[in-house]
Design a protein around this motif. Structure first.
Motif, PDB file in Angstrom:
ATOM      1  N   GLU A 240       3.271  -3.953  -9.899  1.00 29.36           N
ATOM      2  CA  GLU A 240       3.296  -4.424  -8.511  1.00 29.36           C
ATOM      3  C   GLU A 240       2.621  -3.374  -7.638  1.00 29.36           C
ATOM      4  O   GLU A 240       3.053  -2.222  -7.593  1.00 29.36           O
ATOM      5  N   ARG A 241       1.575  -3.772  -6.942  1.00 31.49           N
ATOM      6  CA  ARG A 241       0.803  -2.836  -6.135  1.00 31.49           C
ATOM      7  C   ARG A 241       1.020  -3.100  -4.647  1.00 31.49           C
ATOM      8  O   ARG A 241       1.017  -4.248  -4.208  1.00 31.49           O
ATOM      9  N   PHE A 242       1.208  -2.003  -3.926  1.00 30.11           N
ATOM     10  CA  PHE A 242       1.448  -2.090  -2.491  1.00 30.11           C
ATOM     11  C   PHE A 242       0.521  -1.103  -1.783  1.00 30.11           C
ATOM     12  O   PHE A 242       0.738   0.109  -1.837  1.00 30.11           O
ATOM     13  N   PRO A 243      -0.531  -1.591  -1.112  1.00 30.90           N
ATOM     14  CA  PRO A 243      -1.377  -0.688  -0.330  1.00 30.90           C
ATOM     15  C   PRO A 243      -0.609  -0.157   0.879  1.00 30.90           C
ATOM     16  O   PRO A 243       0.165  -0.881   1.509  1.00 30.90           O
ATOM     17  N   LEU A 244      -0.815   1.108   1.181  1.00 30.99           N
ATOM     18  CA  LEU A 244      -0.145   1.766   2.299  1.00 30.99           C
ATOM     19  C   LEU A 244      -1.150   1.961   3.431  1.00 30.99           C
ATOM     20  O   LEU A 244      -2.222   2.535   3.227  1.00 30.99           O
ATOM     21  N   TYR A 245      -0.779   1.494   4.616  1.00 31.98           N
ATOM     22  CA  TYR A 245      -1.702   1.543   5.744  1.00 31.98           C
ATOM     23  C   TYR A 245      -1.084   2.245   6.950  1.00 31.98           C
ATOM     24  O   TYR A 245       0.121   2.132   7.220  1.00 31.98           O
ATOM     25  N   ALA A 246      -1.951   2.949   7.653  1.00 31.70           N
ATOM     26  CA  ALA A 246      -1.631   3.482   8.972  1.00 31.70           C
ATOM     27  C   ALA A 246      -2.748   3.059   9.916  1.00 31.70           C
ATOM     28  O   ALA A 246      -3.851   2.688   9.479  1.00 31.70           O
ATOM     29  N   LEU A 247      -2.454   3.089  11.201  1.00 32.95           N
ATOM     30  CA  LEU A 247      -3.447   2.747  12.211  1.00 32.95           C
ATOM     31  C   LEU A 247      -3.568   3.884  13.212  1.00 32.95           C
ATOM     32  O   LEU A 247      -2.564   4.517  13.575  1.00 32.95           O
ATOM     33  N   HIS A 248      -4.808   4.134  13.633  1.00 32.41           N
ATOM     34  CA  HIS A 248      -5.085   5.193  14.602  1.00 32.41           C
ATOM     35  C   HIS A 248      -5.858   4.592  15.763  1.00 32.41           C
ATOM     36  O   HIS A 248      -6.763   3.789  15.555  1.00 32.41           O
ATOM     37  N   ASN A 249      -5.492   4.987  16.975  1.00 26.53           N
ATOM     38  CA  ASN A 249      -6.191   4.455  18.153  1.00 26.53           C
ATOM     39  C   ASN A 249      -7.445   5.271  18.418  1.00 26.53           C
ATOM     40  O   ASN A 249      -7.703   5.713  19.524  1.00 26.53           O
TER      41      ASN A 249
END
Length: 306
Positions: free
Chosen positions: A62-71
């Motif tokens: 089971e694969r889960f991509p990890l994301y963050a967002l930057h302004n």
């Protein structure tokens, strides 16, 4: 551990081994979908924010991509702020509050602060509505070098890659009735220790860092959140969740000693929010709004006092 709190895995007084972890894992079932409830909202923000893929979890295929967002783009003349949610995947308003903030309020801080937001640090646990990850590890006690906890290691790597120190870090959490009915008994069973029951506080509270207390900062957040939802009262001993309250709705933990997520950035202003979603006086919408109010109040205070 008394018979009334006996956890159905392991032998009381004996820490778990691999067999018990396997038994625990077999009890966990997917109850919601990260790829349906979280990822589409993150991806929809890519036209307004820089989308950062800071890792991927792989748990038995089971694969889960990890994301963050930057302004972004980054402006090194501005302070940096970190917002994290879903370190404990079952704490729903932490994830949804971070997303609500990104969708509706983050642009208000353009030109004021460099924002880095990781909305769902522990997606496997989000799907299982659990505190721990796939390996029965608590990410929020694992923010130290070589902890072996993938969720914590990935976030630490992301934070350490940032070019400037952080002014602020707010970590969005909940305290739920299931803490007492499931997660603390499971912890005692896993570690082979005696379970000591506690009382879940009815309302919102904050956890400050006892090694770097910022009482006025915490109080400013409480003042903003109480316009949205009620603040947890102290018990008859002046405590909240077994810890002395230093002010209304505020307790302190040594964040780095406990290897909590709030310690990861080394920011001047740090806090851990604790929403109570099981209160008859609060709705899911209010819980999400409380997280958003906390984030905005934290940013406003930090920017005014930097």
């Amino acid at each position: 551990m008394s018979a009334s709190t006996f956890y159905p895995i392991g032998t009381p007084g004996q820490p778990w081994g691999a067999k018990e972890v396997d038994q625990w894992r077999a009890r966990q079932s997917r109850q919601r979908r990260y790829d349906e409830q979280v990822l589409p909202r993150i991806e929809a923000l890519a036209d307004r924010f820089d989308l950062i893929n800071y890792g991927e979890l792989d748990y038995n295929g089971e694969r889960f991509p990890l994301y963050a967002l930057h302004n972004g783009p980054r402006d090194e003349s501005l302070p940096h702020a970190l917002i994290t949610g879903g370190v404990h995947g079952y704490e729903t308003s932490g994830v949804m509050g971070a997303l609500d903030f990104l969708e509706n309020h983050a642009t208000d801080y353009s030109g004021k602060v460099n924002l880095l937001v990781a909305p769902c640090v522990s997606p496997w646990a989000f799907e299982r509505i659990n505190r721990w990850n796939y390996n029965a590890q608590d990410p929020n006690r694992s923010f130290f070098e070589n902890s072996g906890v993938a969720e914590a290691n990935a976030l630490m790597k992301l934070v350490s890659s940032q070019p400037a120190p952080f002014l602020l870090h707010i970590d969005l959490h909940e305290t739920t009735d299931s803490d007492e009915s499931e997660f603390r008994p499971a912890l005692s069973a896993r570690d082979g220790t005696e379970y000591e029951p506690d009382i879940i506080p009815d309302g919102f509270y904050l956890v400050d860092d006892s090694e770097n207390p910022q009482p006025e900062f915490q109080q400013a957040i409480i003042a903003a959140v109480e316009k949205v939802t009620h603040i947890a009262p102290s018990d008859d001993q002046g405590k909240i969740i077994g810890t002395p309250a230093v002010s209304r709705g505020i307790i302190e933990y040594p964040s780095a000693k406990y290897a909590m997520c709030a310690s990861v950035s080394g920011a001047r202003f740090t806090t851990t929010t604790e929403v109570y979603p099981d209160s008859p006086k609060a709705t899911p919408k209010q819980c999400n709004a409380a997280q958003v109010a906390a984030v905005c109040a934290a940013l406003d205070y930090a920017l005014q006092n930097s």
